[in-house]
Enzyme design. Structure first.
Site, PDB file in Angstrom:
ATOM      1  N   GLU A 159     -10.672  23.078  17.924  1.00 16.72           N
ATOM      2  CA  GLU A 159     -10.297  23.752  16.677  1.00 16.72           C
ATOM      3  C   GLU A 159      -8.967  23.225  16.132  1.00 16.72           C
ATOM      4  O   GLU A 159      -8.815  23.026  14.923  1.00 16.72           O
ATOM      5  CB  GLU A 159     -10.199  25.268  16.915  1.00 16.72           C
ATOM      6  CG  GLU A 159     -11.530  25.955  17.059  1.00 16.72           C
ATOM      7  CD  GLU A 159     -12.353  25.919  15.785  1.00 16.72           C
ATOM      8  OE1 GLU A 159     -11.788  26.169  14.704  1.00 16.72           O
ATOM      9  OE2 GLU A 159     -13.554  25.625  15.863  1.00 16.72           O
TER      10      GLU A 159
ATOM     11  N   CYS B 180     -23.092  21.978   2.399  1.00 21.67           N
ATOM     12  CA  CYS B 180     -22.268  22.519   1.314  1.00 21.67           C
ATOM     13  C   CYS B 180     -20.938  21.759   1.260  1.00 21.67           C
ATOM     14  O   CYS B 180     -19.856  22.326   1.395  1.00 21.67           O
ATOM     15  CB  CYS B 180     -22.026  24.011   1.545  1.00 21.67           C
ATOM     16  SG  CYS B 180     -21.346  24.882   0.110  1.00 21.67           S
TER      17      CYS B 180
ATOM     18  N   CYS C 174     -30.165  23.493   1.524  1.00 23.33           N
ATOM     19  CA  CYS C 174     -29.366  24.641   1.973  1.00 23.33           C
ATOM     20  C   CYS C 174     -30.238  25.872   2.179  1.00 23.33           C
ATOM     21  O   CYS C 174     -31.017  26.249   1.286  1.00 23.33           O
ATOM     22  CB  CYS C 174     -28.278  24.945   0.954  1.00 23.33           C
ATOM     23  SG  CYS C 174     -27.219  26.339   1.442  1.00 23.33           S
TER      24      CYS C 174
ATOM     25  N   CYS D 186     -27.572  31.882  -3.665  1.00 24.22           N
ATOM     26  CA  CYS D 186     -26.205  31.385  -3.892  1.00 24.22           C
ATOM     27  C   CYS D 186     -25.855  31.460  -5.373  1.00 24.22           C
ATOM     28  O   CYS D 186     -26.559  30.898  -6.225  1.00 24.22           O
ATOM     29  CB  CYS D 186     -26.094  29.949  -3.396  1.00 24.22           C
ATOM     30  SG  CYS D 186     -24.499  29.174  -3.750  1.00 24.22           S
TER      31      CYS D 186
END
Length: 348
Positions: free
Chosen positions: A35, A190, A200, A206
């Site tokens: 991360e 995306c 998607c 969306c």
């Protein structure tokens, strides 16, 4: 399970990334390291750095026990070196305060250097399966488009909306997979430019796709002109091929890294160099520009071959003459490492 999470996990089962090195095993140390590396850096770049890092420092305890030069050398080339210093200090604090482990409480994680709410959530969700949302850059983009939220995601009010949606969508089961799935969706479908809406799983609901707003959402950060600085980097190389390096102080860019002596401009290079070694003729090398997040740096490298170390300029903790073997073990800024790697052979 909510519809958003169900559709996303169905997509992830067929198209998600399941072979990333930090997923096997997906323990807290490996998730945390990945991360931190993935902040400001793409997966394709991080994979090699991650593998080299855990090969050398496979556990939190080994990271805590390592010296700073070792950590920065392993990080060299990833940029944003403050991340590495925070990582190192956080590991030491975990040894001092948490029994050598990353804590399993959100507030305790966020109290460690370099760990914000999203990173803490990712550790808890992926390593322990605990229900905490994340909101990294990819997730902000997905949610801004999905909910049609205008406004720069870095603004407090906009970010607050996005956190609320992130928490609503996070399911109570398969949390580790969901967390990886929403990051994967932002990274592979995306995407920032020309999103692949036909692929998607959320396209049908969306707002940005429905209203033709994928090109303008999320709203870009208000732009400002990036200033430019100039300097000369001095490559003082002795007859044995050793180069003089100086360790930078704790402030500013490249803090704590080993770099080259500098002069304000090429005209001042000779005077600065002569204070460090007996020098001969200066040999200008091709200039280059290095771009930071907040300014551009125009660099004029100047080579002084067959420099003879002055008796009054001895090796010390923040200055030393280094051969090629030593360079590999030091934390060097990426442009400096490249410059040294491409030095011409010593002139006769």
């Amino acid at each position: 399970m909510n519809v958003f999470a169900r559709e996303l996990l169905r997509w992830y089962d067929h198209h998600g990334r399941k072979d990333l090195p930090w997923q096997h095993p997906r323990d807290a140390y490996r998730v945390w390291l990945s991360e931190i590396m993935l902040q400001q850096t793409q997966v394709v770049t991080v994979v090699g750095y991650f593998q080299r890092f855990v090969e050398r420092l496979p556990t939190l305890a080994s990271l805590a026990a390592a010296d700073e030069d070792t950590v920065l050398a392993l990080w060299s080339g990833l940029g944003y070196y403050r991340r590495a210093r925070f990582l190192h200090r956080a590991a030491q604090l975990c040894v001092e305060r948490h029994g050598g482990e990353l804590p399993r409480e959100l507030d305790a994680l966020m109290a460690l250097p370099g760990i914000g709410r999203s990173t803490a959530g990712a550790i808890l969700a992926q390593a322990h399966g605990l229900r905490f949302p994340i909101l990294d850059g990819n997730v902000k983009r997905v949610l801004s488009r999905y909910h049609g939220i205008a406004g720069f995601p870095g603004e407090s009010a906009i970010e607050k909306q996005l956190w609320r949606h992130a928490a609503e969508h996070t399911p109570a089961e398969r949390i580790a997979d969901y967390t990886q799935a929403i990051m994967d969706l932002g990274a592979t479908v995306c995407v920032r430019a020309k999103p692949l809406c036909l692929l998607c799983p959320q396209a049908a609901t969306c707002v940005a796709h429905r209203d033709g707003l994928t090109g303008v959402l999320p709203t870009a950060k208000p732009g400002k002109k990036i200033p430019t600085r100039s300097l000369a980097m001095l490559l003082l190389r002795d007859a044995r091929g050793r180069v003089l390096l100086e360790k930078r102080g704790p402030q500013g860019v490249w803090s704590g890294l080993w770099s080259l002596p500098e002069a304000t401009d090429p005209d001042a290079a000779g005077m600065v160099a002569s204070g460090l070694a007996r020098i001969g003729e200066a040999d200008p090398l091709p200039a280059f520009t290095h771009v930071f997040s907040h300014y551009r740096l125009d660099v004029s490298p100047i080579l002084f071959d067959h420099a003879a170390p002055l008796a009054t300029v001895a090796d010390r903790d923040d200055r030393r003459w280094c051969d090629r073997e030593e360079l590999a073990s030091l934390g060097l800024p990426a442009p400096v490492r490249t410059l040294l790697a491409n030095l011409p052979e010593i002139a006769p």
